[in-house]
Each structure stands twice: as structure tokens, then as C-alpha cells.
Design a protein around this motif. Sequence first.
Motif, mmCIF file in Angstrom:
data_model
loop_
_atom_site.group_PDB
_atom_site.id
_atom_site.type_symbol
_atom_site.label_atom_id
_atom_site.label_comp_id
_atom_site.label_asym_id
_atom_site.label_seq_id
_atom_site.Cartn_x
_atom_site.Cartn_y
_atom_site.Cartn_z
ATOM 1 N N GLY A 100 0.826 -1.201 0.000
ATOM 2 C CA GLY A 100 0.000 0.000 0.000
ATOM 3 C C GLY A 100 0.862 1.254 0.000
ATOM 4 O O GLY A 100 2.065 1.207 -0.305
ATOM 5 N N CYS A 101 0.242 2.398 0.346
ATOM 6 C CA CYS A 101 0.971 3.671 0.326
ATOM 7 C C CYS A 101 1.911 3.788 1.522
ATOM 8 O O CYS A 101 2.821 4.598 1.527
ATOM 9 C CB CYS A 101 -0.014 4.835 0.303
ATOM 10 S SG CYS A 101 -0.914 5.067 1.870
ATOM 11 N N ASP A 102 1.649 2.978 2.567
ATOM 12 C CA ASP A 102 2.447 2.968 3.794
ATOM 13 C C ASP A 102 2.316 4.286 4.573
ATOM 14 O O ASP A 102 3.168 4.604 5.393
ATOM 15 C CB ASP A 102 3.923 2.666 3.473
ATOM 16 C CG ASP A 102 4.632 1.975 4.635
ATOM 17 O OD1 ASP A 102 3.940 1.531 5.577
ATOM 18 O OD2 ASP A 102 5.879 1.891 4.614
ATOM 19 N N GLN A 103 1.255 5.063 4.284
ATOM 20 C CA GLN A 103 1.090 6.362 4.956
ATOM 21 C C GLN A 103 -0.306 6.554 5.526
ATOM 22 O O GLN A 103 -0.510 7.420 6.376
ATOM 23 C CB GLN A 103 1.373 7.490 3.953
ATOM 24 C CG GLN A 103 2.846 7.577 3.603
ATOM 25 C CD GLN A 103 3.138 8.536 2.473
ATOM 26 O OE1 GLN A 103 2.233 9.036 1.812
ATOM 27 N NE2 GLN A 103 4.405 8.787 2.242
ATOM 28 N N CYS A 104 -1.297 5.788 5.049
ATOM 29 C CA CYS A 104 -2.683 6.034 5.469
ATOM 30 C C CYS A 104 -3.034 5.180 6.697
ATOM 31 O O CYS A 104 -2.253 4.342 7.133
ATOM 32 C CB CYS A 104 -3.639 5.730 4.312
ATOM 33 S SG CYS A 104 -3.783 3.969 3.932
ATOM 34 N N CYS A 107 -3.131 1.365 5.981
ATOM 35 C CA CYS A 107 -1.798 0.763 6.004
ATOM 36 C C CYS A 107 -1.274 0.656 7.437
ATOM 37 O O CYS A 107 -0.710 -0.372 7.817
ATOM 38 C CB CYS A 107 -0.828 1.570 5.146
ATOM 39 S SG CYS A 107 -1.116 1.350 3.375
ATOM 40 N N CYS A 115 -5.359 -0.887 0.949
ATOM 41 C CA CYS A 115 -5.072 0.543 0.799
ATOM 42 C C CYS A 115 -5.752 1.102 -0.458
ATOM 43 O O CYS A 115 -5.827 0.434 -1.490
ATOM 44 C CB CYS A 115 -3.557 0.745 0.716
ATOM 45 S SG CYS A 115 -3.076 2.459 0.414
HETATM 46 ZN ZN LIG Z 1 -2.260 3.186 2.423
#
Ligand SMILES: [Zn+2]
Length: 349
Positions: A100-104, A107, A115
Motif C-alpha cells: 500500500g501507500c504505507d502512509q494512510c 496501512c 489501501c
Molecule cells: Zn495506504
Amino acid sequence: MKSYQFEEYGAPLVENIGENPTASGDEVLVNVTACGVCHSDIHMWEGHFDLGHGKQLDIKAGRELPFTLGHEIVGIVTAVGENVTDVAVGDKRVVFPWIGCDQCNICASGNEHLCNRPRALGINVNGGYTDTLVVPNSKYLLDYGDLSKDLACTYTCSGLTAYGALKKVKSRADGGKLLVIGAGGVGLAAMAIAKSVTNADIYVADIDPEKRQAGLDAGAVAAIDPSDPATFKSFMGMTGGGVNATIDFVGAESSAAFGAKVLAKGGKLVIVGLFGGSFSMPIPMFPIKAMSVEGSYVGSLSEMRELMDLAKAGKLSELAITPRPMAEANATLEDLRAGNIVGRVVLQS
Ligand SMILES: [Zn+2]
Ligand SMILES: [Zn+2]
């Protein structure tokens, strides 16, 4: 680096030579040694899912062309960024592709596979039909121990999908009865894993007699034909009033309806398959049967770790795998689309 890419949707894959990438920060450079060819690669390549009745779901958004398919990837680490401490050059690893984005928040909760800004390898960003891949973080690399690389890579897709669904029914199915609908690739992967996840009695439903036999061979208590009108009554008798959980690996109107109908009180239907259609149920049946319906899409990174632990401990049965050279990527997709492949093909680079 050499990759096999499509430059237009549905066009043959071509061999493209690109600049060799490097790894910095958290990144890891992987020399891809094998990549499985999955039925969903055909949908990515064509750019749509068939929803039946002449309808299509367009899945071209957010993908830059030319594109490299392949989400069932194993390889050897060839370089690491300056922040990477937990893998080293020469390590053999299987790659968790559902990044995934690893920020939301999704995640952060450990559900990168869900994500809304996905970077899934071979789905949203370039994947494994290549010799070289940059993985954004070493946490997506898992040790596969003494397993064969060809087997290890298949766990990232069909194995993980089956495992994610089984985890969702475990609390209901333990000590009771579980129905698996669809004894195709993912359904049989579920049969191979099920005994390590739940002690439920497992039944298999499939309209194809050969697949019913495959389900029985994989350890099902009984195999039923859901298209036979007499089956519902006999199955309710056989199970003493229905099953505690159903996993529908087909995802068609008829399969989901059957899966819900045979639930005992408090039962749960988990839908995995994407065949298409719509689901309807008289609303009072939800409270009266205290039943639930849940969807399941691949699996999380932590589920992938659990699955690899089971696999390394020798708890999962083997799959039939045919190796082919990476240069045959296009021919393999064509063969898969034409229905000329039995078992899994894993490309070798
Ligand atoms: Zn994410
Ligand atoms: Zn797949």
C-alpha cells in the motif's frame, strides 16, 4: 534490466531492456529468480474484468504503460539501501506484493492490501516478469527457508487468498462444519491449508464432478453438486441443519446464494470469488439466522508471515508446478487464456 511488458492492453508482451535500477533508503534490489503466472494477470493484461451479461469492469486506471505483470515473485537480494539492516546481499526471499501507500490509516492498521492508494507489484506498479525489481521496504521480503522457490512464490497469491478467507471463518468453523464452494485453484489451496487453520469438518461443493473428486482427494468429508435441486435437502440432512461457515471461491449469484442458504444459525458466508452478479436475501433472515456475510481480498502482510511459517513447518501440501523460461511469458499468458494450462506455471529467470 530485461523485462517482459505489454505496451498496449491486450497486445503481446515484448522484451524491453531498461536501465539497471539502484536501491536507496529503505529499498531493496532483488534479482528475480522466479515469478508465477496467475489467472488475474490475464485481466490486468486485458485491462478489464468480465462481469457477465456483456458488462465489463475497467481496471486500467493508475497503471503506466509499458507495464510489467507478475505478483508471485521470489528472488535474491543484490543490493540494499542505507537504512536496510534486516536483509543482506545473497538472501533468498519471497516478496509480499500487496503493498500500500504505507502512509494512510489502513496501512497503519496492517491492512496494506486494502489501501486505496495501492502500489501492489504487478498490479499497480511494475512486477516480476523481469530480472530486476526494486522492493520499497525490506519488510515485504519473507524468508522461505528450505521450500522450493517455485512453491514459495505461489503462496503470495492463491495461498494467501485461501489463508485470509480461512482466518475469517475460523472462530465459527472450529469444532463445527465448513463448506468450501469451488474446488479450482484457490479452493484446492484452501483445502491444502485448512487442516492447519481449523479442525472443522470440511465439505466441498462444485458443479464439476472432476473437481468434486479433487476436493475429496484433498480431504473433504463429502462433495456435493450445488446445481442439483435435490442437494439442498440432502446436504441439510447430512450436516444436521447446515454448516457454521461457507467460503465461496466462485463468487457467482448461484454459489453465494447456495452458500448463504446452507448456513446454520450464527453462520458466516465469506465471499472470495469475483465471478460476478448480485446477491440478494430477505432482510429478516439476517437477524433470524444471526448470519453474517463478509468479503475477503488476498491477505495481510502478517497473514503472509503466518502462512510462510506454516509452509516452512511442512504443514501445507504441494502443488503441481510447471517451470518455464521467463522468455516464454507471452506464450504462457496466451496458453492460460486459451485454457491450455493445468496446474501453475512459474517463470524462471
Ligand atoms: Zn495506504
Ligand atoms: Zn495472483
